[in-house]
Design a protein around this motif. Structure first.
Motif: not given
Length: 311
Positions: A3-18, A264-277
């Motif tokens: 199991e790998i607990v994965i956080g998909a770290a979406q980000m809001g817009g980054i402005q040119k001046a940031e 900006d939002e973190l989406v978390v899911h526990a991903c079992d790599m054995d499900l690929c088999a």
């Protein structure tokens, strides 16, 4: 169970001046959330350190160079690596890379839990155009500012799994997933910066673009029995809307987690790599079922050749 607990770290817009430092602070906040959620891996978007600068026409190379990193980590990004090491979290993120030889790539890197870079990928399928296009609603100049990637589609053993990367437009090309699938990939991470509207077809809006994005990733996951984690930059960026739609897809092609916002939002899911088999040993057992003697066109030509034009 692997199991790998994965956080998909979406980000809001980054402005040119940031500044880079301000952006890294946002990434550090997402990493802190990931630590609280006991994530093993955090996936950030394409060009996570800057605005999507290929929308801007630039003739001054010095101006172009301001958007590129010449070292990784560098002074602005070192705190990110330090925090990842402190939390014991592996990460992957995209950035604009200028090499010591003066070459320019749209790049993604992968680290282990110690903050050590263990993999690098350079975007192969560059969309858009290289010269100013007056017929577009806005510019998409990746072909002007980047070279096509020169590293292919490698996979790496990390977190007790075979991992690979691709970037944005790559996700639309089935060859990308299959190249990694043929190396036994179990987890594919990708970041993207995709406009909410089509610059060449105003009738294609957010609904259609989200559908095509999700279709590409779910099909790639299913057809290669691999997890796919697609992470967006979303919302308003310098007055241009970027679609969000970050998702985590299981090896059967089902979306198991998705972002709810465009910021900006973190989406978390526990991903079992054995499900690929199961998929890899049944319907997508490549050794038993692939018929490479009939696939020559895939690498033998690029554009369409009609049968009556083939000579």
């Amino acid at each position: 169970m692997r199991e790998i607990v994965i956080g998909a770290a979406q980000m809001g817009g980054i402005q040119k001046a940031e500044s880079r430092e301000a952006v890294v602070d946002r990434m550090l906040a997402l990493l802190a959330q990931a630590a609280e959620a006991k994530c093993d891996l955090v996936v950030f978007p394409e060009l996570a350190l800057t605005t999507f600068f290929p929308r801007w026409w630039m003739e001054d190379q010095d101006e172009v160079d301001t958007w590129f990193e010449t070292e990784m980590p560098g002074p602005a990004t070192q705190p990110l690596f330090d925090a990842a090491k402190r939390h014991g979290i592996a990460m992957t993120f995209g950035y604009a890379e200028k090499t010591p030889e003066g070459r320019y790539f749209n790049t993604s890197i992968l680290t282990d839990k110690s903050g050590t870079i263990v993999g690098k990928y350079r975007k192969v399928h560059l969309p858009g155009h290289s010269e100013y296009d007056h017929d577009r609603a806005f510019q998409h100049l990746e072909k002007r500012y980047f070279e096509p990637g020169d590293l292919g589609f490698p996979v790496w053993r990390n977190l007790d799994a075979w991992m690979g990367m691709c970037i944005c437009n790559d996700r639309r090309w089935p060859e990308v997933y299959r190249e990694m699938g043929l190396q036994g990939v179990e987890l594919i991470t990708l970041g993207y910066n995709t406009p909410s509207v089509n610059s060449q077809d105003s009738a294609e809006g957010l609904k259609e673009r989200l559908y095509h994005s999700e279709l590409s990733m779910t099909a790639g996951a299913y057809q290669n029995a691999a997890w796919v984690v697609g992470v967006a930059k979303g919302g308003d960026e310098d007055g241009h809307p970027l679609m969000a739609g970050s998702i985590i897809v299981d090896p059967n092609g089902f979306v198991v987690a998705r972002a709810k916002t465009e910021g900006d939002e973190l989406v978390v899911h526990a991903c079992d790599m054995d499900l690929c088999a199961f998929g890899k040993r049944t319907i997508f057992d490549f050794a038993r079922h692939r018929r490479v003697e009939h696939y020559g066109r895939i690498t033998g030509q690029t554009g369409v050749i009609l049968p009556n034009e083939a000579g």
